[in-house]
Design a protein around this motif. Structure first.
Motif, PDB file in Angstrom:
ATOM      1  N   PHE A 237     123.062  89.186  78.012  1.00 43.34           N
ATOM      2  CA  PHE A 237     123.446  90.416  78.348  1.00 43.34           C
ATOM      3  C   PHE A 237     122.498  90.907  78.474  1.00 43.34           C
ATOM      4  CE2 PHE A 237     127.027  93.248  80.127  1.00 43.34           C
ATOM      5  CZ  PHE A 237     126.869  92.807  81.620  1.00 43.34           C
ATOM      6  N   ALA A 238     121.961  90.887  77.653  1.00 45.52           N
ATOM      7  CA  ALA A 238     120.888  91.872  77.280  1.00 45.52           C
ATOM      8  C   ALA A 238     119.928  92.333  78.265  1.00 45.52           C
ATOM      9  CB  ALA A 238     120.316  92.345  76.189  1.00 45.52           C
ATOM     10  N   ILE A 239     120.006  91.137  78.973  1.00 49.68           N
ATOM     11  CA  ILE A 239     118.041  91.328  80.399  1.00 49.68           C
ATOM     12  C   ILE A 239     119.208  92.300  81.700  1.00 49.68           C
ATOM     13  CG2 ILE A 239     119.238  89.436  81.510  1.00 49.68           C
ATOM     14  CD1 ILE A 239     115.410  91.187  81.062  1.00 49.68           C
ATOM     15  N   SER A 240     120.071  93.061  81.735  1.00 45.23           N
ATOM     16  CA  SER A 240     121.328  93.161  82.444  1.00 45.23           C
ATOM     17  C   SER A 240     120.799  94.262  83.329  1.00 45.23           C
ATOM     18  CB  SER A 240     123.058  93.152  82.181  1.00 45.23           C
ATOM     19  OG  SER A 240     122.657  94.166  81.397  1.00 45.23           O
ATOM     20  N   GLU A 241     121.115  94.752  84.568  1.00 45.56           N
ATOM     21  CA  GLU A 241     120.574  95.921  84.971  1.00 45.56           C
ATOM     22  C   GLU A 241     121.508  96.714  85.766  1.00 45.56           C
ATOM     23  OE1 GLU A 241     118.557  93.860  89.215  1.00 45.56           O
ATOM     24  OE2 GLU A 241     117.780  93.602  86.602  1.00 45.56           O
ATOM     25  N   SER A 242     121.565  97.834  86.037  1.00 42.05           N
ATOM     26  CA  SER A 242     122.154  98.465  87.009  1.00 42.05           C
ATOM     27  C   SER A 242     122.516  98.416  88.011  1.00 42.05           C
ATOM     28  CB  SER A 242     122.564  99.470  86.609  1.00 42.05           C
ATOM     29  OG  SER A 242     121.693 100.372  87.026  1.00 42.05           O
ATOM     30  N   PRO A 243     123.251  98.538  88.944  1.00 40.98           N
ATOM     31  CA  PRO A 243     123.518  98.073  90.872  1.00 40.98           C
ATOM     32  C   PRO A 243     121.812  99.255  91.260  1.00 40.98           C
ATOM     33  CG  PRO A 243     125.576  98.159  89.864  1.00 40.98           C
ATOM     34  CD  PRO A 243     125.326  98.386  88.691  1.00 40.98           C
ATOM     35  N   ARG A 244     121.952 100.901  90.701  1.00 42.11           N
ATOM     36  CA  ARG A 244     121.269 101.287  91.288  1.00 42.11           C
ATOM     37  C   ARG A 244     119.626 100.738  90.818  1.00 42.11           C
ATOM     38  NH1 ARG A 244     123.705 106.752  90.742  1.00 42.11           N
ATOM     39  NH2 ARG A 244     121.860 107.294  90.819  1.00 42.11           N
ATOM     40  N   TYR A 245     119.540  99.448  90.023  1.00 44.47           N
ATOM     41  CA  TYR A 245     118.650  99.041  90.175  1.00 44.47           C
ATOM     42  C   TYR A 245     117.719  98.223  91.538  1.00 44.47           C
ATOM     43  CZ  TYR A 245     114.290  96.871  87.454  1.00 44.47           C
ATOM     44  OH  TYR A 245     112.978  96.222  87.136  1.00 44.47           O
ATOM     45  N   VAL A 246     118.891  97.274  92.295  1.00 45.79           N
ATOM     46  CA  VAL A 246     118.208  97.044  93.146  1.00 45.79           C
ATOM     47  C   VAL A 246     118.254  98.016  94.425  1.00 45.79           C
ATOM     48  CG1 VAL A 246     120.293  96.359  93.832  1.00 45.79           C
ATOM     49  CG2 VAL A 246     118.627  94.613  94.106  1.00 45.79           C
ATOM     50  N   GLY A 247     119.109  99.415  94.255  1.00 47.18           N
ATOM     51  CA  GLY A 247     118.921  99.851  95.050  1.00 47.18           C
ATOM     52  C   GLY A 247     117.727 100.803  95.479  1.00 47.18           C
ATOM     53  N   ARG A 248     117.032 101.086  94.110  1.00 42.87           N
ATOM     54  CA  ARG A 248     115.442 102.039  93.793  1.00 42.87           C
ATOM     55  C   ARG A 248     114.553 100.450  94.657  1.00 42.87           C
ATOM     56  NH1 ARG A 248     116.141 104.837  88.212  1.00 42.87           N
ATOM     57  NH2 ARG A 248     117.631 107.079  89.080  1.00 42.87           N
ATOM     58  N   ALA A 249     114.938  99.244  94.942  1.00 43.31           N
ATOM     59  CA  ALA A 249     114.265  98.775  94.895  1.00 43.31           C
ATOM     60  C   ALA A 249     113.943  98.935  96.781  1.00 43.31           C
ATOM     61  CB  ALA A 249     113.634  96.807  94.838  1.00 43.31           C
ATOM     62  N   VAL A 250     115.505  98.956  97.396  1.00 40.27           N
ATOM     63  CA  VAL A 250     115.121  98.659  98.516  1.00 40.27           C
ATOM     64  C   VAL A 250     114.607 100.131  99.119  1.00 40.27           C
ATOM     65  CG1 VAL A 250     116.902  98.899 100.437  1.00 40.27           C
ATOM     66  CG2 VAL A 250     117.088  97.631  98.637  1.00 40.27           C
ATOM     67  N   ALA A 251     115.017 101.315  98.129  1.00 42.78           N
ATOM     68  CA  ALA A 251     114.735 102.566  98.574  1.00 42.78           C
ATOM     69  C   ALA A 251     112.961 102.564  99.295  1.00 42.78           C
ATOM     70  CB  ALA A 251     114.743 103.937  97.496  1.00 42.78           C
ATOM     71  N   ALA A 252     112.156 101.881  97.498  1.00 38.15           N
ATOM     72  CA  ALA A 252     110.760 101.832  97.732  1.00 38.15           C
ATOM     73  C   ALA A 252     110.443 100.921  98.944  1.00 38.15           C
ATOM     74  CB  ALA A 252     110.540 100.989  96.113  1.00 38.15           C
ATOM     75  N   LEU A 253     111.870  99.737  98.935  1.00 41.10           N
ATOM     76  CA  LEU A 253     110.511  99.041  99.587  1.00 41.10           C
ATOM     77  C   LEU A 253     110.717  99.707 101.340  1.00 41.10           C
ATOM     78  CD1 LEU A 253     112.371  96.076  99.299  1.00 41.10           C
ATOM     79  CD2 LEU A 253     109.721  96.073  99.392  1.00 41.10           C
ATOM     80  N   ALA A 254     111.704 100.408 101.943  1.00 38.88           N
ATOM     81  CA  ALA A 254     112.096 101.330 102.767  1.00 38.88           C
ATOM     82  C   ALA A 254     111.082 102.881 103.240  1.00 38.88           C
ATOM     83  CB  ALA A 254     113.553 101.815 102.809  1.00 38.88           C
ATOM     84  N   ALA A 255     110.433 103.531 102.095  1.00 37.66           N
ATOM     85  CA  ALA A 255     109.822 104.526 102.094  1.00 37.66           C
ATOM     86  C   ALA A 255     108.109 103.820 101.863  1.00 37.66           C
ATOM     87  CB  ALA A 255     109.478 104.694 101.006  1.00 37.66           C
ATOM     88  N   ASP A 256     107.682 102.044 101.963  1.00 34.78           N
ATOM     89  CA  ASP A 256     106.315 101.960 101.918  1.00 34.78           C
ATOM     90  C   ASP A 256     105.986 101.279 103.302  1.00 34.78           C
ATOM     91  OD1 ASP A 256     103.833 100.617 101.639  1.00 34.78           O
ATOM     92  OD2 ASP A 256     105.292  99.495 100.359  1.00 34.78           O
ATOM     93  N   PRO A 257     104.623 102.753 103.832  1.00 37.73           N
ATOM     94  CA  PRO A 257     104.548 102.323 105.386  1.00 37.73           C
ATOM     95  C   PRO A 257     103.739 100.805 105.012  1.00 37.73           C
ATOM     96  CG  PRO A 257     103.369 103.771 103.306  1.00 37.73           C
ATOM     97  CD  PRO A 257     104.112 103.553 103.333  1.00 37.73           C
ATOM     98  N   GLY A 258     103.645 100.398 103.791  1.00 38.79           N
ATOM     99  CA  GLY A 258     103.019  98.843 104.810  1.00 38.79           C
ATOM    100  C   GLY A 258     104.202  98.003 103.605  1.00 38.79           C
ATOM    101  N   VAL A 259     104.693  97.851 103.740  1.00 40.20           N
ATOM    102  CA  VAL A 259     106.274  96.941 103.759  1.00 40.20           C
ATOM    103  C   VAL A 259     105.842  95.892 104.696  1.00 40.20           C
ATOM    104  CG1 VAL A 259     107.727  98.122 105.202  1.00 40.20           C
ATOM    105  CG2 VAL A 259     108.266  96.934 103.427  1.00 40.20           C
ATOM    106  N   ALA A 260     105.081  96.180 105.655  1.00 44.49           N
ATOM    107  CA  ALA A 260     105.321  94.498 106.597  1.00 44.49           C
ATOM    108  C   ALA A 260     104.593  93.739 105.588  1.00 44.49           C
ATOM    109  CB  ALA A 260     103.969  94.528 107.937  1.00 44.49           C
ATOM    110  N   ARG A 261     103.501  93.556 104.400  1.00 49.22           N
ATOM    111  CA  ARG A 261     103.125  92.477 103.676  1.00 49.22           C
ATOM    112  C   ARG A 261     104.105  91.850 103.240  1.00 49.22           C
ATOM    113  NH1 ARG A 261     102.942  97.085 100.850  1.00 49.22           N
ATOM    114  NH2 ARG A 261     102.827  97.448  98.693  1.00 49.22           N
ATOM    115  N   PHE A 262     104.698  92.300 103.096  1.00 45.38           N
ATOM    116  CA  PHE A 262     106.203  91.460 102.618  1.00 45.38           C
ATOM    117  C   PHE A 262     107.211  90.450 102.999  1.00 45.38           C
ATOM    118  CE2 PHE A 262     105.660  94.712  99.126  1.00 45.38           C
ATOM    119  CZ  PHE A 262     104.977  94.331  98.327  1.00 45.38           C
TER     120      PHE A 262
END
Length: 308
Positions: A237-262
């Motif tokens: 469980f030491a590798i666990s993460e808060s729910p905000r971590y995946v939230g930051r991933a979505v926010a980064a994707l949404a702010a990326d003008p080059g997100v279409a590469r994914f």
């Protein structure tokens, strides 16, 4: 510093379907922190609980979005009911005239699957309801919401699942029904990528790692502020993460003008943290899926050195 750099999603409109708790709540809050207006949906409200019978509500999530710097709007919605989803999307169209980000995070299956029980022994009604909640809801929501998202250009759809495409292809995921549900969502993102890409939008599948959701913390008898107390019983469980971590991933994707590469790809929060440089709330950068393969599944002792 310019306002746009402080709030890269200012003026953007997001719908987080299934935002009562867990990943959905973390995603909604981080979209709000980036300046977005976020519609949050679910079945648990301050006046009525879902069959989970838990205290988290969509109103609480909306308040957290607003406190983070965005504008949270709670709309009670059962995503198994197409008419309710249609009303939801009509409201967003009427109030905002656009939709920039759709996050399909509807789940609701924790109490419906039986670990390591074969399909012929698994409760059939529970398994079939799990599939409806985890798969049908996403299809219903996309059907109604995507025409609004496609009114503009550069829209983003995030299908939230459990496991990357590579990992789920090689591993049995707990039960026939759970495995089918989580793999189906991966394929949804692939299919949506083919349908949305030529029309100027992007679809991805995204998995958090071992997430410290409210339900997970309760299961281990800890809170977010003392979650490490569970490590004596569950060392990995030491590798666990808060729910905000995946939230930051979505926010980064949404702010990326080059997100279409994914477009059409399967992504993980840990992988995107390396791509974009964000961290979890504690400043760490857990890479749970690499850890799972190289340490936990390999039978090695729990040691997160080099993985967070």
């Amino acid at each position: 510093m310019a306002e746009s750099s402080k709030k890269p999603l200012a003026g953007k409109i997001a719908l987080v379907a299934g935002a009562t708790r867990g990943a959905g709540r973390g995603i909604a809050v981080e979209l709000g922190a980036a300046g977005a207006t976020v519609y949050v949906t679910g079945r648990s409200t301050r006046t009525r609980r879902s069959e989970y019978n838990r205290p988290e509500t969509i109103e609480d999530t909306a308040d957290l979005v607003t406190e983070a710097g965005g504008h949270g709007i709670a709309v009670p919605t059962d995503h198994l009911e197409p008419a309710q989803v249609a009303v939801l999307v009509d409201r967003i169209a009427r109030e905002q005239a656009r939709l920039d980000v759709l996050v399909n995070d509807i789940w609701g299956g924790e109490n419906l699957f039986e670990w390591d029980r074969p399909v012929w022994e698994h409760d059939l009604a529970g398994g079939l309801r799990l599939l409806r909640l985890a798969v049908e809801t996403h299809a219903v929501t996309s059907h109604h919401a995507l025409p609004l998202l496609l009114r503009g250009s550069g829209g983003l759809v995030v299908e939230v699942t459990d496991g990357t495409d590579d990992y789920n292809r090689e591993h049995y995921r707990n039960s026939f029904f759970y495995d089918l549900a989580k793999t189906s969502v991966l394929r949804m993102a692939f299919a949506l990528g083919h349908e949305l890409g030529p029309r100027g939008a992007t679809a991805v599948a995204l998995t958090p790692g071992w997430m410290r959701s409210e339900i997970m913390l309760d299961q281990f008898g800890v809170r977010e502020d003392n979650w490490r107390d569970a490590l004596d019983r569950v060392p990995h469980f030491a590798i666990s993460e808060s729910p905000r971590y995946v939230g930051r991933a979505v926010a980064a994707l949404a702010a990326d003008p080059g997100v279409a590469r994914f477009n059409g790809r399967s992504l993980s929060g840990g992988g995107l943290a390396r791509e974009y440089g964000f961290t979890d709330l504690d400043g760490s950068r857990p890479d749970a899926w690499r850890y799972l393969v190289e340490v936990q599944d390999a039978g090695r002792p729990a040691d997160v050195t080099g993985y967070r």
